[in-house]
Design an enzyme around this catalytic site. Structure first.
Site, PDB file in Angstrom:
ATOM      1  N   ASP A  84      40.711  29.715  40.968  1.00 49.04           N
ATOM      2  CA  ASP A  84      40.927  31.153  40.851  1.00 49.04           C
ATOM      3  C   ASP A  84      40.474  31.755  42.173  1.00 49.04           C
ATOM      4  OD1 ASP A  84      40.644  33.901  40.438  1.00 49.04           O
ATOM      5  OD2 ASP A  84      39.701  33.685  38.472  1.00 49.04           O
ATOM      6  N   ASP A 106      47.710  39.752  42.739  1.00 50.09           N
ATOM      7  CA  ASP A 106      47.401  41.103  43.221  1.00 50.09           C
ATOM      8  C   ASP A 106      46.566  41.865  42.191  1.00 50.09           C
ATOM      9  OD1 ASP A 106      47.458  43.438  44.786  1.00 50.09           O
ATOM     10  OD2 ASP A 106      49.500  43.953  44.210  1.00 50.09           O
TER      11      ASP A 106
END
Length: 171
Positions: A10, A34
């Site tokens: 991540d 995003d």
């Protein structure tokens, strides 16, 4: 010598100098990576992005990392895939090159990239990985200041394997 490698992680959890955000042109958050970066960074990131007035496709702009473990976020806007005949590869290469230029400008020594344009923008992953690896190798070689690590952060194990294939295939 700069280490260029793939990992599955991540990107919002990486303690690197800079992470790259696959942003949209407004830089105000969106879907996928995003949105995850904006959520993890907190409201300060949105406020800083609002002051920058957006970003053109193929360009990059830098903000602070706010609540992220990374000190900076380099926002770049990748191309939407339209079949490959509308300059998508050149625009995608520009995203990686401009991000390295921004990393150099701010003094970052470690940087992590997501797979730019491969999500909702539809760029075929294998093609995008080949562009990313070739461009990063060239940009790293031309960089005036050494980078300690350039990470290609992959969302899935399949993406990591595809990125590792691109790393092995691109001199």
């Amino acid at each position: 010598m700069t280490r260029l490698r793939a990992l599955q992680a991540d990107i919002t959890t990486l303690a690197v100098d800079a992470i790259v955000n696959a942003a949209n042109g407004t830089m105000l958050g969106g879907r996928a990576v995003d949105g995850a970066i904006h959520r993890s960074a907190g409201p300060g990131l949105l406020a800083e992005c609002q002051a920058l007035g957006g970003c053109a496709t193929g360009d990059a702009k830098t903000t602070g990392g706010h609540d992220l473990p990374a000190r900076w976020v380099i926002h770049t806007v990748g191309p939407v895939w339209r079949g490959g005949g509308r300059g998508e590869a050149a625009l995608l290469a520009s995203c990686y090159r401009r991000s390295i230029e921004e990393a150099q400008r701010i003094g970052a020594r470690t940087i992590a990239f997501p797979a730019i344009s491969t999500g909702v923008y539809g760029y075929p992953f294998d093609d995008a990985a080949a562009v990313a690896v070739a461009t990063l190798r060239q940009a790293i070689g031309a960089a005036p200041h050494a980078l300690d690590a350039v990470l290609l952060c992959c969302f899935s194990a399949a993406d990591r394997r595809a990125t590792e294939r691109a790393l092995a295939a691109t001199p």
